[in-house]
Motif scaffolding. Structure first.
Motif, PDB file in Angstrom:
ATOM      1  N   ARG A 136      -4.017   8.028  10.484  1.00 28.33           N
ATOM      2  CA  ARG A 136      -4.240   9.431  10.155  1.00 28.33           C
ATOM      3  C   ARG A 136      -4.475   9.483   8.618  1.00 28.33           C
ATOM      4  O   ARG A 136      -3.976   8.831   7.754  1.00 28.33           O
ATOM      5  N   VAL A 137      -5.281  10.610   8.215  1.00 26.14           N
ATOM      6  CA  VAL A 137      -5.647  10.879   6.867  1.00 26.14           C
ATOM      7  C   VAL A 137      -4.769  12.118   6.416  1.00 26.14           C
ATOM      8  O   VAL A 137      -4.717  12.795   7.092  1.00 26.14           O
ATOM      9  N   TYR A 138      -4.110  11.863   5.289  1.00 27.40           N
ATOM     10  CA  TYR A 138      -3.083  12.872   4.554  1.00 27.40           C
ATOM     11  C   TYR A 138      -3.696  13.102   3.434  1.00 27.40           C
ATOM     12  O   TYR A 138      -4.304  12.628   2.737  1.00 27.40           O
ATOM     13  N   SER A 139      -3.272  14.498   3.100  1.00 31.11           N
ATOM     14  CA  SER A 139      -3.666  15.128   1.809  1.00 31.11           C
ATOM     15  C   SER A 139      -3.291  14.179   0.658  1.00 31.11           C
ATOM     16  O   SER A 139      -3.894  14.248  -0.458  1.00 31.11           O
ATOM     17  N   SER A 140      -2.136  13.654   0.806  1.00 29.25           N
ATOM     18  CA  SER A 140      -1.460  12.802  -0.403  1.00 29.25           C
ATOM     19  C   SER A 140      -2.260  11.499  -0.318  1.00 29.25           C
ATOM     20  O   SER A 140      -2.169  10.959  -1.434  1.00 29.25           O
ATOM     21  N   ASP A 141      -3.030  11.377   0.497  1.00 30.70           N
ATOM     22  CA  ASP A 141      -3.774   9.990   0.306  1.00 30.70           C
ATOM     23  C   ASP A 141      -4.889  10.126  -0.960  1.00 30.70           C
ATOM     24  O   ASP A 141      -5.152   9.085  -1.287  1.00 30.70           O
ATOM     25  N   VAL A 142      -5.103  11.419  -1.568  1.00 30.51           N
ATOM     26  CA  VAL A 142      -5.788  11.428  -2.801  1.00 30.51           C
ATOM     27  C   VAL A 142      -5.321  10.475  -3.645  1.00 30.51           C
ATOM     28  O   VAL A 142      -5.749  10.011  -4.768  1.00 30.51           O
ATOM     29  N   ALA A 143      -3.929  10.274  -3.660  1.00 35.08           N
ATOM     30  CA  ALA A 143      -3.062   9.334  -4.860  1.00 35.08           C
ATOM     31  C   ALA A 143      -2.526   8.421  -4.000  1.00 35.08           C
ATOM     32  O   ALA A 143      -2.437   7.347  -4.969  1.00 35.08           O
ATOM     33  N   PHE A 144      -1.901   8.264  -2.885  1.00 33.16           N
ATOM     34  CA  PHE A 144      -1.308   7.361  -2.292  1.00 33.16           C
ATOM     35  C   PHE A 144      -2.539   6.306  -1.445  1.00 33.16           C
ATOM     36  O   PHE A 144      -2.681   6.475  -0.267  1.00 33.16           O
ATOM     37  N   SER A 145      -3.060   5.852  -2.119  1.00 37.29           N
ATOM     38  CA  SER A 145      -4.110   4.494  -1.846  1.00 37.29           C
ATOM     39  C   SER A 145      -3.406   3.507  -1.012  1.00 37.29           C
ATOM     40  O   SER A 145      -2.014   3.362  -1.113  1.00 37.29           O
ATOM     41  N   PRO A 146      -3.816   2.678  -0.348  1.00 34.16           N
ATOM     42  CA  PRO A 146      -3.488   1.515   0.426  1.00 34.16           C
ATOM     43  C   PRO A 146      -2.500   0.487  -0.589  1.00 34.16           C
ATOM     44  O   PRO A 146      -1.332   0.232  -0.192  1.00 34.16           O
ATOM     45  N   ALA A 147      -3.030   0.378  -1.699  1.00 31.32           N
ATOM     46  CA  ALA A 147      -2.294  -0.371  -2.671  1.00 31.32           C
ATOM     47  C   ALA A 147      -1.116   0.322  -3.147  1.00 31.32           C
ATOM     48  O   ALA A 147      -0.048  -0.186  -3.469  1.00 31.32           O
TER      49      ALA A 147
END
Length: 213
Positions: free
Chosen positions: A5-16
């Motif tokens: 799933r893609v979340y809005s916080s993924d803009v900062a919470f990358s896989p790394a």
């Protein structure tokens, strides 16, 4: 848990970032936030009020090579304007003419706004994309703070992707000089009134009381 799933916080919470959160024990709590809807993606009335009260903002950009840059912009309350629930804009005043931010945005539109209210110990991070608008007199006039003595050179429009509010921990409490001056003036005026009342009472005691007219 669906990790695709893609979340809005993924803009900062990358896989790394998520890997480090897992290693250091905070991933579970942030995963719960994601499942509950993650970060806001539109400007809420509360955020709009906060933005409208600010006199300072930091704009972060990076060039195509990933080299970051942070630019400060300031003005009277209201210089940073919410145009709609996805757009924030401000008049870009003439400065030292280095144009680093504009050059970065020409290569890479991704940007971040960082706002901090020292008096109330609150900070807001806003992720999105920004662009420079030149030669639009109507837009610049709309963004220009009324009565503010500065020369606008262009406008910057910021499209919101997501935003988050930090806890107040470690934010030093500071106050605007104008607010401090107003509070001191109010205190001095109150002291003047009390001193006059004290002097009247001392005089009344010395003379045995005031006579009725």
């Amino acid at each position: 848990m669906n990790t695709d799933r893609v979340y809005s916080s993924d803009v900062a919470f990358s896989p790394a970032v998520k890997n480090i959160q897992t290693r250091k024990g905070s991933r579970r709590s942030y995963a719960r936030i994601e499942e509950q809807g993650a970060w806001q993606t539109r400007v809420t009335p509360d955020l709009a009020e906060f933005i409208g009260a600010q006199t300072s903002v930091f704009l972060a950009t990076a060039n195509s090579q990933g080299q970051p840059y942070i630019q400060h912009r300031g003005g009277p309350p209201g210089f940073l304007k919410v145009l709609d629930d996805r757009t924030i804009g401000f008049a870009d005043f003439a400065g030292n003419r280095q144009y680093i931010t504009q050059g970065n945005l020409a290569e890479n539109p991704k940007a971040q706004l960082f706002l901090i209210d020292y008096a109330h110990r609150r900070r807001i991070k806003i992720w999105g994309e920004a662009r420079v608008v030149e030669d639009d007199a109507e837009l610049i006039a709309k963004l220009m703070p009324q009565g503010y003595r500065a020369r606008p050179e262009q406008a910057i429009l910021f499209t919101v992707s997501a935003w988050d509010s930090n806890c107040p921990q470690h934010i030093p409490q500071r106050f605007e000089a104008t607010d401090v001056a107003a509070a001191l003036q109010e205190r001095d005026e109150r002291i003047e009134v009390l001193e006059a009342e004290n002097a009247r009472l001392r005089e009344a005691e010395r003379t045995g009381g005031t006579k009725s007219p």
